[in-house]
Scaffold this motif. Structure first.
Motif, PDB file in Angstrom:
ATOM      1  N   UNK A  87      29.197  95.710  -2.599  1.00 44.41           N
ATOM      2  CA  UNK A  87      30.556  95.863  -3.112  1.00 44.41           C
ATOM      3  C   UNK A  87      31.005  97.314  -3.009  1.00 44.41           C
ATOM      4  N   UNK A  88      30.106  98.244  -3.354  1.00 40.43           N
ATOM      5  CA  UNK A  88      30.472  99.661  -3.241  1.00 40.43           C
ATOM      6  C   UNK A  88      30.721 100.035  -1.782  1.00 40.43           C
ATOM      7  N   UNK A  89      29.912  99.472  -0.874  1.00 43.97           N
ATOM      8  CA  UNK A  89      30.089  99.773   0.545  1.00 43.97           C
ATOM      9  C   UNK A  89      31.428  99.270   1.054  1.00 43.97           C
ATOM     10  N   UNK A  90      31.801  98.040   0.634  1.00 43.89           N
ATOM     11  CA  UNK A  90      33.074  97.475   1.086  1.00 43.89           C
ATOM     12  C   UNK A  90      34.233  98.351   0.611  1.00 43.89           C
ATOM     13  N   UNK A  91      34.145  98.813  -0.648  1.00 49.60           N
ATOM     14  CA  UNK A  91      35.217  99.674  -1.135  1.00 49.60           C
ATOM     15  C   UNK A  91      35.264 100.982  -0.365  1.00 49.60           C
ATOM     16  N   UNK A  92      34.101 101.528  -0.013  1.00 47.63           N
ATOM     17  CA  UNK A  92      34.100 102.796   0.729  1.00 47.63           C
ATOM     18  C   UNK A  92      34.681 102.598   2.127  1.00 47.63           C
ATOM     19  N   UNK A  93      34.364 101.480   2.759  1.00 43.16           N
ATOM     20  CA  UNK A  93      34.823 101.264   4.131  1.00 43.16           C
ATOM     21  C   UNK A  93      36.308 100.932   4.167  1.00 43.16           C
ATOM     22  N   UNK A  94      36.850 100.382   3.061  1.00 42.01           N
ATOM     23  CA  UNK A  94      38.272 100.038   3.039  1.00 42.01           C
ATOM     24  C   UNK A  94      39.148 101.268   2.932  1.00 42.01           C
ATOM     25  N   UNK A  95      38.546 102.427   2.752  1.00 42.15           N
ATOM     26  CA  UNK A  95      39.311 103.659   2.680  1.00 42.15           C
ATOM     27  C   UNK A  95      39.987 103.901   4.029  1.00 42.15           C
TER      28      UNK A  95
END
Lengths: 152, 143
Positions: B104-112
């Protein structure tokens, strides 16, 4: 956004505007697919990926699923949407019924708008490991079809 | 005790490496992560008798060595998440929930929108979230 790119930034070069809009859609699709496939088990083959795009992905984006999916089993898929949400409010200029096929500027605007969902589909598929080319056809609004050609 | 976490992209390029021990063994961690990639490839490309593993994202214990264990997790977009831990007994459920939060943290980082795909993740928020998840994991297994 599309009209900004079409009229202001690349007013004299509509092909560049189309390319840029498609690239923006590519990045959006790329990032969205990571979010939407998080909880799912992995896919086995291309058909499953396309079915996921038609059902879950389209449902998240447009609150409905793709109405018709056709394939020739050789890497080409046609996704048909009978009522594409983003085009339902496009006004069709009735006075531009010329027979020289140009149809005024409404079809150009529609084409520019369609590059964005093409880019989204292309970004989503390429992030799942399927390089492809996507083109859209909207001769009969709001019915819209997207043709996906998988490069193998 | 989680020694390090790593995120590797689909072309086996490193996207994020973070170690949580005090020693300067970053090189050793890189090496461990690199070796684990081979194990992941072997598991994914070689459909063994247990076909169910093909559909699972969580790959489980990759291989245990002398002092640590490596767990792997593969997302649908071929992003690999690796965790090196020095614990002797770790519950499967704990690691699974760790990977879920990590993903979940990775998805949020990549959505930047300012993040360039296939380049290293430079977001400080992501680093802080990962540190928080690791701390919560350590507290959960100790307490």
């Amino acid at each position: 956004m599309v009209s900004a790119y079409g009229r202001r930034f690349y007013a004299t070069k509509p092909e560049l505007a189309a390319h840029r809009i498609e690239a923006i859609g590519y990045q959006v699709g790329h990032q969205l697919i990571e979010r939407y496939t998080m909880e799912r088990p992995r896919f086995n083959d291309h058909l499953e990926v396309i079915k996921f795009i038609c059902k879950d992905f389209w449902q998240e984006l447009f609150k409905k699923q793709i109405d018709n999916l056709k394939t020739n089993h050789k890497g080409t898929f046609v996704l048909q949407d009978n009522n594409f949400r983003w085009l339902t409010r496009i006004s069709i200029d009735p006075s531009s019924d010329n027979n020289d096929g140009s149809q005024g500027s409404s079809s150009e605007a529609t084409n520019l708008l369609l590059y964005f969902p093409c880019g989204i589909i292309r970004g989503a598929l390429s992030n799942l490991g399927i390089p492809c080319a996507v083109s859209a056809d909207s001769s009969n609004l709001p019915f819209c079809s997207f043709m996906v050609r998988i490069k193998a | 005790m989680i020694a390090s976490v790593a995120v590797v992209g689909h072309q086996n390029n490193p996207l994020y490496l973070q170690s949580f021990t005090n020693a300067n063994d970053a090189l050793k961690l890189h090496h461990i992560v690199h070796c684990s990639l081979d194990v992941i490839d072997e598991r994914v490309n070689n459909p063994k008798r247990s076909v169910s593993t093909l559909n699972e994202s969580y790959l489980g214990l990759l291989y245990p060595t002398e002092s640590y264990k490596v767990y792997g997790y593969l997302s649908n977009t071929k992003a690999k998440f690796l965790v090196v831990t020095t614990d002797l007994d770790v519950k499967d459920a704990d690691i699974r929930s760790f990977f879920r939060r990590f993903h979940a943290a990775y998805v949020d980082a990549v959505s930047n929108p300012f993040h360039v795909p296939e380049k290293k993740i430079v977001s400080r928020t992501f680093a802080q979230r990962v540190s928080g998840i690791v701390k919560a994991f350590a507290a959960g297994t100790n307490g």
